[in-house]
Design an enzyme around this catalytic site. Structure first.
Site, short mmCIF file in Angstrom:
data_model
loop_
_atom_site.label_atom_id
_atom_site.label_comp_id
_atom_site.label_asym_id
_atom_site.label_seq_id
_atom_site.Cartn_x
_atom_site.Cartn_y
_atom_site.Cartn_z
N TYR A 158 29.87 48.19 44.52
CA TYR A 158 30.71 47.27 43.74
C TYR A 158 29.99 46.85 42.46
O TYR A 158 30.56 46.87 41.37
CB TYR A 158 31.03 46.03 44.59
CG TYR A 158 31.77 44.93 43.87
CD1 TYR A 158 33.15 44.97 43.73
CD2 TYR A 158 31.08 43.82 43.33
CE1 TYR A 158 33.83 43.95 43.07
CE2 TYR A 158 31.76 42.81 42.67
CZ TYR A 158 33.14 42.88 42.55
OH TYR A 158 33.82 41.87 41.90
N ILE A 165 42.76 35.81 41.08
CA ILE A 165 42.50 35.56 39.66
C ILE A 165 43.63 36.12 38.79
O ILE A 165 44.04 35.50 37.80
CB ILE A 165 41.14 36.20 39.27
CG1 ILE A 165 39.99 35.47 39.97
CG2 ILE A 165 40.94 36.20 37.75
CD1 ILE A 165 38.64 36.17 39.87
P1 NAD Z 1 42.39 39.54 45.08
O1 NAD Z 1 42.23 40.51 46.20
O2 NAD Z 1 42.94 38.20 45.36
O3 NAD Z 1 43.22 40.21 43.92
C1 NAD Z 1 43.02 41.55 43.58
C2 NAD Z 1 44.29 42.10 43.00
O4 NAD Z 1 44.05 43.45 42.62
C3 NAD Z 1 45.43 42.10 44.01
O5 NAD Z 1 46.63 41.82 43.33
C4 NAD Z 1 45.42 43.55 44.51
O6 NAD Z 1 46.69 43.96 44.95
C5 NAD Z 1 45.03 44.26 43.23
N1 NAD Z 1 44.50 45.58 43.47
C6 NAD Z 1 43.42 45.96 44.18
N2 NAD Z 1 43.30 47.29 44.17
C7 NAD Z 1 44.33 47.76 43.42
C8 NAD Z 1 44.77 49.03 43.04
N3 NAD Z 1 44.13 50.14 43.43
N4 NAD Z 1 45.88 49.12 42.26
C9 NAD Z 1 46.54 48.02 41.86
N5 NAD Z 1 46.18 46.80 42.21
C10 NAD Z 1 45.10 46.66 42.98
O7 NAD Z 1 40.93 39.42 44.43
P2 NAD Z 1 40.35 38.61 43.18
O8 NAD Z 1 39.14 37.93 43.69
O9 NAD Z 1 41.39 37.84 42.46
O10 NAD Z 1 39.84 39.83 42.26
C11 NAD Z 1 40.37 40.15 41.00
C12 NAD Z 1 39.30 40.79 40.16
O11 NAD Z 1 38.26 39.84 39.94
C13 NAD Z 1 38.62 42.02 40.78
O12 NAD Z 1 38.40 42.99 39.79
C14 NAD Z 1 37.30 41.45 41.26
O13 NAD Z 1 36.31 42.44 41.35
C15 NAD Z 1 37.02 40.44 40.18
N6 NAD Z 1 36.05 39.41 40.55
C16 NAD Z 1 36.32 38.51 41.52
C17 NAD Z 1 35.39 37.52 41.85
C18 NAD Z 1 35.65 36.51 42.91
O14 NAD Z 1 34.71 35.82 43.33
N7 NAD Z 1 36.89 36.36 43.37
C19 NAD Z 1 34.17 37.49 41.17
C20 NAD Z 1 33.92 38.42 40.18
C21 NAD Z 1 34.86 39.37 39.87
#
Ligand code: NAD
Length: 249
Positions: free
Chosen positions: A150, A18
């Site tokens: 979470y 995202i």
């Molecule tokens: P993803 O794993 O593809 O991306 C997560 C990003 O966060 C990556 O760039 C990772 O390197 C970075 N990250 C994680 N821990 C970190 C840290 N300690 N320091 C710096 N960077 C860090 O996952 P995503 O699904 O794109 O998730 C992004 C956000 O969206 C998160 O907060 C997640 O909880 C939220 N979210 C995702 C979904 C979904 O279904 N994908 C739904 C609701 C919320």
């Protein structure tokens, strides 16, 4: 006229999923974007993919020294920040009974502590009228088996949006939360599930989503652009669900 013309934005966790989709949209709408991520190779690959008007700064959101270095870099290169998308985060499966201290600390340190200090340390760089978007989740309000830690972090994130609108009232800085539903990203590979279990989860969730399918990172990115831009100039303190209706029924 582009929606973010001349704006400077930060996307934490902008190297994947995202965050990466949003960084691309921000640049397409005329912004200069800083992205962060923990691993340099992934960050370099994302910078290459975004192509222009982007700087990658390797940093872990849960490490306060990394955050100081990040904001020193932004200050030196651009002098201010108009938009923050506090997006870095993630979670792993752990049912009550099997929750470890390590699991708790890792999840809260990234999703809550990291997000809080990202925003707090950015404050000196934010002009009047800046926009802060916090990435929460539908998990902020609905229950999911084996996902309670979470979900608790995301309830905290949603609460931050309510409270910070008040703390930043005098500066006319808007704070909103965005709550994606089920959006398959590389993050799903770190849930602690096998590939088959991830696919089963996606299929079972899709059946319960009124639109009949899961979402894409770009569908979240478009909603973040709305909250970042003047199109949402009177939207403040909300939780915008982008979930195909899943948490609304
Ligand atoms: P993803 O794993 O593809 O991306 C997560 C990003 O966060 C990556 O760039 C990772 O390197 C970075 N990250 C994680 N821990 C970190 C840290 N300690 N320091 C710096 N960077 C860090 O996952 P995503 O699904 O794109 O998730 C992004 C956000 O969206 C998160 O907060 C997640 O909880 C939220 N979210 C995702 C979904 C979904 O279904 N994908 C739904 C609701 C919320």
């Amino acid at each position: 006229m582009q929606k973010l013309e001349g704006k400077v934005a930060l996307v934490t966790g902008g190297s994947s999923g995202i965050g990466l989709a949003t960084a691309k949209r921000f640049v397409a709408e005329g912004a200069y974007v800083f992205i962060t991520g923990r691993r340099q190779p992934e960050l370099d690959a994302a910078v290459k993919e975004i192509e222009k008007n982007v700087t990658g700064v390797q940093s872990d959101v849960s490490n306060l020294e990394d955050l100081d270095r990040l904001f020193a870099t932004i200050e030196q290169k651009q002098g201010h920040l108009d938009v923050i998308f506090a997006n870095a985060g993630g979670g792993e499966i752990a049912p009550l009974g099997a929750i470890t201290e390590e699991h708790f600390d890792k999840t809260f340190n990234t999703n809550v502590k990291g997000l809080l200090f990202t925003v707090q340390k950015a404050l000196p760089l934010l002009p009047e009228g800046a926009s802060i978007i916090l990435n929460a989740s539908t998990a902020s309000t609905v229950g999911t088996p084996a996902f309670s830690v979470y979900s608790a972090t995301k309830a905290a994130v949603r609460s931050f949006a309510r409270n910070w609108t008040l703390d930043l009232k005098e500066r006319k800085i808007r704070v909103n939360a965005i709550s994606p539903g089920v959006v398959p990203t590389p993050g799903y590979n770190h849930l602690g599930l096998s590939d088959e279990q991830v696919q089963e989860f996606i299929d079972s969730q899709a059946a319960n989503i009124p639109l009949g399918r899961v979402g894409t990172p770009d569908e979240i990115a478009k909603a973040v652009v709305f909250l970042a831009s003047d199109d949402s100039s009177f939207v403040n303190g909300i939780e915008l669900f982008v979930d195909g209706g899943m948490a609304q029924i």
